[in-house]
Design an enzyme around this catalytic site. Structure first.
Site, PDB file in Angstrom:
ATOM      1  N   GLU A  84      10.034 -26.166   8.895  1.00  0.00           N
ATOM      2  CA  GLU A  84       9.635 -27.184   9.870  1.00  0.00           C
ATOM      3  C   GLU A  84      10.228 -28.536   9.515  1.00  0.00           C
ATOM      4  OE1 GLU A  84       5.168 -26.104  11.208  1.00  0.00           O
ATOM      5  OE2 GLU A  84       5.447 -26.427   9.066  1.00  0.00           O
ATOM      6  N   CYS A  97      10.646 -36.178   8.514  1.00  0.00           N
ATOM      7  CA  CYS A  97       9.942 -35.514   7.418  1.00  0.00           C
ATOM      8  C   CYS A  97      10.648 -34.190   7.145  1.00  0.00           C
ATOM      9  CB  CYS A  97       8.479 -35.285   7.779  1.00  0.00           C
ATOM     10  SG  CYS A  97       7.503 -34.585   6.442  1.00  0.00           S
ATOM     11  N   CYS A 104       5.667 -22.597   0.057  1.00  0.00           N
ATOM     12  CA  CYS A 104       5.246 -23.458  -1.054  1.00  0.00           C
ATOM     13  C   CYS A 104       4.386 -22.657  -2.023  1.00  0.00           C
ATOM     14  CB  CYS A 104       4.460 -24.657  -0.520  1.00  0.00           C
ATOM     15  SG  CYS A 104       3.979 -25.839  -1.804  1.00  0.00           S
ATOM     16  N   CYS A 108      -2.306 -25.801  -2.856  1.00  0.00           N
ATOM     17  CA  CYS A 108      -3.296 -26.844  -2.532  1.00  0.00           C
ATOM     18  C   CYS A 108      -4.260 -26.304  -1.474  1.00  0.00           C
ATOM     19  CB  CYS A 108      -2.594 -28.099  -2.030  1.00  0.00           C
ATOM     20  SG  CYS A 108      -1.491 -28.839  -3.253  1.00  0.00           S
ATOM     21  N   CYS A 111      -4.077 -27.331   2.495  1.00  0.00           N
ATOM     22  CA  CYS A 111      -2.759 -27.355   3.138  1.00  0.00           C
ATOM     23  C   CYS A 111      -2.414 -26.013   3.773  1.00  0.00           C
ATOM     24  CB  CYS A 111      -1.709 -27.730   2.096  1.00  0.00           C
ATOM     25  SG  CYS A 111      -0.054 -27.934   2.774  1.00  0.00           S
ATOM     26  N   GLY A 165       6.916 -27.428   0.953  1.00  0.00           N
ATOM     27  CA  GLY A 165       7.526 -27.209  -0.346  1.00  0.00           C
ATOM     28  C   GLY A 165       7.329 -28.366  -1.315  1.00  0.00           C
ATOM     29  N   SER A 195       8.141 -37.030  -2.142  1.00  0.00           N
ATOM     30  CA  SER A 195       6.724 -36.826  -2.450  1.00  0.00           C
ATOM     31  C   SER A 195       6.557 -35.589  -3.324  1.00  0.00           C
ATOM     32  CB  SER A 195       5.929 -36.656  -1.153  1.00  0.00           C
ATOM     33  OG  SER A 195       4.567 -36.380  -1.436  1.00  0.00           O
ATOM     34  N   HIS A 220      -4.819 -37.262  -4.254  1.00  0.00           N
ATOM     35  CA  HIS A 220      -5.961 -36.683  -3.527  1.00  0.00           C
ATOM     36  C   HIS A 220      -7.267 -36.619  -4.311  1.00  0.00           C
ATOM     37  CE1 HIS A 220      -2.655 -35.890  -0.960  1.00  0.00           C
ATOM     38  NE2 HIS A 220      -2.251 -34.808  -1.609  1.00  0.00           N
ATOM     39  N   CYS A 337       2.000 -30.279   7.610  1.00  0.00           N
ATOM     40  CA  CYS A 337       2.955 -29.340   7.013  1.00  0.00           C
ATOM     41  C   CYS A 337       2.514 -27.895   7.196  1.00  0.00           C
ATOM     42  CB  CYS A 337       3.106 -29.628   5.517  1.00  0.00           C
ATOM     43  SG  CYS A 337       3.832 -31.223   5.163  1.00  0.00           S
TER      44      CYS A 337
END
Length: 349
Positions: A84, A97, A104, A108, A111, A165, A195, A220, A337
């Site tokens: 994406e 982005c 990934c 997390c 996500c 990712g 990031s 976070h 994401c």
């Protein structure tokens, strides 16, 4: 291809050398097909379509937000996996982005990207292609094609490697991609942001690389206990160690450290945690971005109320911390994401 390689390619097709420069100009504009290269003779366009491709990705789907400010692309790679990319029009320019991996491995808990696991790293060209897809879209919507050097052009101006990712698990391809974007697309290092969840060896590699790109840490949580609950990577790289590496990076590059803080109702949005967060960054050259959670149906969290977000912000401001609430973009098109990719794979499974 380099220009030299492209020249040899067109000569082998029986064309004069100067055609290579024309083709290259179209490629760097993001032309998705050789048929779009209108200043080439038709027979050459047909030969090129039979022998080559312009980009290593194909647009499977694109969705535009109701306000017209955000477009999300679902792209297919050569191996049929999907990634994406999100184009965001902002008051300061056009930002893309970029995804750095197909899937990934970070796990997390809030996500969508990690739900399908990690497939592979993206190449530098596959990352660059995401910029070119967005750039072509911008130019077509503005019904004009202007040279990259034109100060009034409508090209991509900012890159944020915050898509699917963990980019610092793919540092060599990441650096190559950013160097292409800087040298070929004339995007300033200072308008690029990488990031990371906190991969310390990768942060140190960027520090040694020395380019003044912006570094963002997806934090976070202000302490190891809560962060390890939300982000398994914290079991290996602790908060204090990550921030020490990040502060070393900002000292060398002079760039302000960005902290990403996704807010989850009843989990990490209390005033007490805001005070604990402020203790980590008091006196540091840091900007904290508060991000109300963008709902993912497969995850059992809820977004905080506007009052909770502003109370959290107020604590940080009182403690002298630079902080802003990130404007929600593209919620109506699932721009967080991994959401479009996840829906697509579920549909086709």
């Amino acid at each position: 291809m380099t220009l030299c390689e492209l020249e040899q390619f067109v000569i082998a097709l029986g064309q004069p050398r100067f055609r290579a420069k024309q083709i290259q100009e179209w490629l760097w504009r993001g032309a998705p097909d050789f048929s779009d290269m209108k200043n080439l003779p038709e027979n050459l366009r047909l030969d090129l379509n039979a022998a080559a491709r312009t980009l290593p990705v194909e647009i499977l789907n694109e969705i535009e937000s109701a306000d017209g400010q955000t477009i999300k692309f679902l792209l297919k790679l050569d191996d049929s996996d999907t990634i994406e990319t999100v184009l965001m029009r902002t008051s300061y320019g056009n930002s893309v982005c970029v995804s750095s991996q197909a899937g990934c491995a970070m796990g997390c808990k809030f996500c969508a990207s990690t739900l399908l696991g990690l497939r592979r790293n993206l190449t530098a060209n596959e990352m660059l292609a995401q910029i070119l897809v967005a750039q072509w879209k911008l130019r077509q919507q503005n019904h004009t094609i202007k040279p990259n050097g034109d100060p009034n052009n409508n090209d991509v101006s900012h890159i944020v490697v915050m898509g699917t990712g963990e980019p610092l698990q793919n540092t060599e391809n990441l650096k190559c991609f950013l160097e292409y974007a800087n040298s070929r697309l004339c995007i300033s290092w200072r308008r690029m942001t990488v990031s990371t969840c906190g991969i310390i060896p990768g942060i140190k590699e960027l520090t040694e690389w020395g380019k003044p790109v912006n570094l963002a840490i997806s934090l976070h949580a202000p302490n190891d206990e809560l962060r390890s609950h939300l982000m398994p990577v914290n079991n290996k790289y602790k908060v204090a160690e990550i921030l020490a590496a990040a502060f070393e990076y900002t000292e060398k590059t002079g760039r302000q450290l960005m902290i990403e803080y996704i807010m989850l109702a009843g989990v990490n949005d209390s005033p007490e945690l805001a005070k604990e967060l402020s203790d980590l960054f008091r006196g540091k050259n840091t900007m904290i971005n508060l991000i109300p959670w963008n709902t993912v149906a497969e995850r059992k969290f809820t977004a905080p109320s506007s009052n909770a977000v502003h109370r959290f912000q107020d604590v940080l401001i009182k403690e002298g911390i630079h902080v802003r609430i990130r404007r929600e973009r593209g919620a109506d098109i699932g721009s967080a994401c991994g959401q479009l990719r996840l829906r697509s794979e579920k549909y086709t499974a």
